[in-house]
Design a protein around this motif. Sequence first.
Motif, PDB file in Angstrom:
ATOM      1  N   PRO A  79     -44.124 -36.182  22.355  1.00 50.81           N
ATOM      2  CA  PRO A  79     -43.029 -37.155  22.208  1.00 50.81           C
ATOM      3  C   PRO A  79     -42.612 -37.806  23.518  1.00 50.81           C
ATOM      4  O   PRO A  79     -42.227 -38.969  23.538  1.00 50.81           O
ATOM      5  CB  PRO A  79     -41.884 -36.311  21.635  1.00 50.81           C
ATOM      6  N   SER A  80     -42.708 -37.054  24.624  1.00 50.51           N
ATOM      7  CA  SER A  80     -42.242 -37.583  25.901  1.00 50.51           C
ATOM      8  C   SER A  80     -43.179 -37.109  27.007  1.00 50.51           C
ATOM      9  O   SER A  80     -43.192 -35.927  27.341  1.00 50.51           O
ATOM     10  CB  SER A  80     -40.811 -37.109  26.171  1.00 50.51           C
ATOM     11  N   ALA A  81     -43.956 -38.020  27.550  1.00 46.16           N
ATOM     12  CA  ALA A  81     -44.984 -37.647  28.522  1.00 46.16           C
ATOM     13  C   ALA A  81     -44.382 -37.320  29.891  1.00 46.16           C
ATOM     14  O   ALA A  81     -43.373 -37.908  30.304  1.00 46.16           O
ATOM     15  CB  ALA A  81     -45.984 -38.786  28.673  1.00 46.16           C
ATOM     16  N   LEU A  82     -45.058 -36.393  30.570  1.00 46.34           N
ATOM     17  CA  LEU A  82     -44.693 -36.036  31.940  1.00 46.34           C
ATOM     18  C   LEU A  82     -45.843 -36.424  32.865  1.00 46.34           C
ATOM     19  O   LEU A  82     -47.008 -36.420  32.458  1.00 46.34           O
ATOM     20  CB  LEU A  82     -44.453 -34.530  32.051  1.00 46.34           C
ATOM     21  N   VAL A  83     -45.506 -36.705  34.110  1.00 43.98           N
ATOM     22  CA  VAL A  83     -46.547 -37.009  35.099  1.00 43.98           C
ATOM     23  C   VAL A  83     -47.542 -35.845  35.177  1.00 43.98           C
ATOM     24  O   VAL A  83     -48.756 -36.052  35.324  1.00 43.98           O
ATOM     25  CB  VAL A  83     -45.926 -37.311  36.474  1.00 43.98           C
ATOM     26  N   SER A  84     -47.034 -34.638  35.044  1.00 44.31           N
ATOM     27  CA  SER A  84     -47.893 -33.451  35.131  1.00 44.31           C
ATOM     28  C   SER A  84     -48.843 -33.306  33.942  1.00 44.31           C
ATOM     29  O   SER A  84     -49.728 -32.441  33.962  1.00 44.31           O
ATOM     30  CB  SER A  84     -47.037 -32.184  35.244  1.00 44.31           C
ATOM     31  N   ASP A  85     -48.699 -34.131  32.922  1.00 46.01           N
ATOM     32  CA  ASP A  85     -49.639 -34.112  31.799  1.00 46.01           C
ATOM     33  C   ASP A  85     -50.926 -34.856  32.132  1.00 46.01           C
ATOM     34  O   ASP A  85     -51.891 -34.801  31.366  1.00 46.01           O
ATOM     35  CB  ASP A  85     -49.013 -34.756  30.557  1.00 46.01           C
ATOM     36  N   SER A  86     -50.950 -35.557  33.236  1.00 47.08           N
ATOM     37  CA  SER A  86     -52.143 -36.300  33.641  1.00 47.08           C
ATOM     38  C   SER A  86     -53.313 -35.331  33.811  1.00 47.08           C
ATOM     39  O   SER A  86     -53.246 -34.394  34.616  1.00 47.08           O
ATOM     40  CB  SER A  86     -51.887 -37.051  34.954  1.00 47.08           C
ATOM     41  N   ALA A  87     -54.360 -35.551  33.043  1.00 48.65           N
ATOM     42  CA  ALA A  87     -55.498 -34.626  33.033  1.00 48.65           C
ATOM     43  C   ALA A  87     -56.574 -35.205  32.127  1.00 48.65           C
ATOM     44  O   ALA A  87     -56.432 -36.295  31.573  1.00 48.65           O
ATOM     45  CB  ALA A  87     -55.065 -33.244  32.534  1.00 48.65           C
ATOM     46  N   LEU A  88     -57.637 -34.431  31.979  1.00 47.03           N
ATOM     47  CA  LEU A  88     -58.749 -34.797  31.091  1.00 47.03           C
ATOM     48  C   LEU A  88     -58.639 -33.957  29.826  1.00 47.03           C
ATOM     49  O   LEU A  88     -58.534 -32.725  29.903  1.00 47.03           O
ATOM     50  CB  LEU A  88     -60.073 -34.530  31.816  1.00 47.03           C
ATOM     51  N   TYR A  89     -58.659 -34.603  28.678  1.00 45.12           N
ATOM     52  CA  TYR A  89     -58.446 -33.932  27.400  1.00 45.12           C
ATOM     53  C   TYR A  89     -59.706 -34.001  26.547  1.00 45.12           C
ATOM     54  O   TYR A  89     -60.311 -35.068  26.392  1.00 45.12           O
ATOM     55  CB  TYR A  89     -57.264 -34.561  26.658  1.00 45.12           C
ATOM     56  N   PHE A  90     -60.061 -32.860  25.992  1.00 47.16           N
ATOM     57  CA  PHE A  90     -61.237 -32.769  25.141  1.00 47.16           C
ATOM     58  C   PHE A  90     -60.844 -32.297  23.747  1.00 47.16           C
ATOM     59  O   PHE A  90     -60.133 -31.308  23.599  1.00 47.16           O
ATOM     60  CB  PHE A  90     -62.264 -31.778  25.694  1.00 47.16           C
ATOM     61  N   CYS A  91     -61.382 -32.979  22.752  1.00 46.65           N
ATOM     62  CA  CYS A  91     -61.267 -32.554  21.362  1.00 46.65           C
ATOM     63  C   CYS A  91     -62.568 -31.840  20.988  1.00 46.65           C
ATOM     64  O   CYS A  91     -63.650 -32.201  21.491  1.00 46.65           O
ATOM     65  CB  CYS A  91     -61.052 -33.790  20.491  1.00 46.65           C
ATOM     66  N   ALA A  92     -62.476 -30.827  20.148  1.00 41.26           N
ATOM     67  CA  ALA A  92     -63.668 -30.086  19.750  1.00 41.26           C
ATOM     68  C   ALA A  92     -63.567 -29.688  18.289  1.00 41.26           C
ATOM     69  O   ALA A  92     -62.470 -29.480  17.758  1.00 41.26           O
ATOM     70  CB  ALA A  92     -63.861 -28.841  20.630  1.00 41.26           C
TER      71      ALA A  92
END
Lengths: 115, 114
Positions: A79-92
Amino acid sequence: AQSVAQPEDQVNVAEGNPLTVKCTYSVSGNPYLFWYVQYPNRGLQFLLKYITGDNLVKGSYGFEAEFNKSQTSFHLKKPSALVSDSALYFCAVRLLNTNAGKSTFGDGTTLTVKP
Amino acid sequence: EAGVTQFPSHSVIEKGQTVTLRCDPISGHDNLYWYRRVMGKEIKFLLHFVKESKQDESGMPNNRFLAERTGGTYSTLKVQPAELEDSGVYFCASSPRSRGTEAFFGQGTRLTVV
């Protein structure tokens, strides 16, 4: 055969705004679905999974994902993004009752949250 | 509890050389997997050990890759001789015997072949 598509290489959002990272899958049977995150210089970390039951699953760091069988999607949301959420996301995805290591991964989506 | 650890974190080698990657799974996890991600693409399965036995090595790209898990504890993945296209990030993961779980990943080894 099973496959995963993450249609966006990059997602950019402003801090405080909601975020969505998209994932669609194809599998010949009932799926297990997962989201993993890789922070810089870190390994893959498990975020959440869907096995059965409630279509909305909640995971770590305030993330959630909604399983949509008719659209074969499993989009990751917050619902509310944080700067610390910056990353690489993988779905599997993998078939129900198969071994944990037989997952098929998407190409990954880089999330950038700007202050 | 220690997680999955991999060594080294980075390796730069010349084409034709040999490199050995090591993975220490979570203690008590029978299942150990190797994956790799090349050229920013998807994470691809390489092989699966159950204890010391190779359960599935269908993802191994060719016979230049050799994986071992002597004693059913840590595992090594040797690339000999390395080629340019072997560059990528090699992940190791482990999971317990039960099937309803997720795999736990290490931080990966970034291999660069020059």
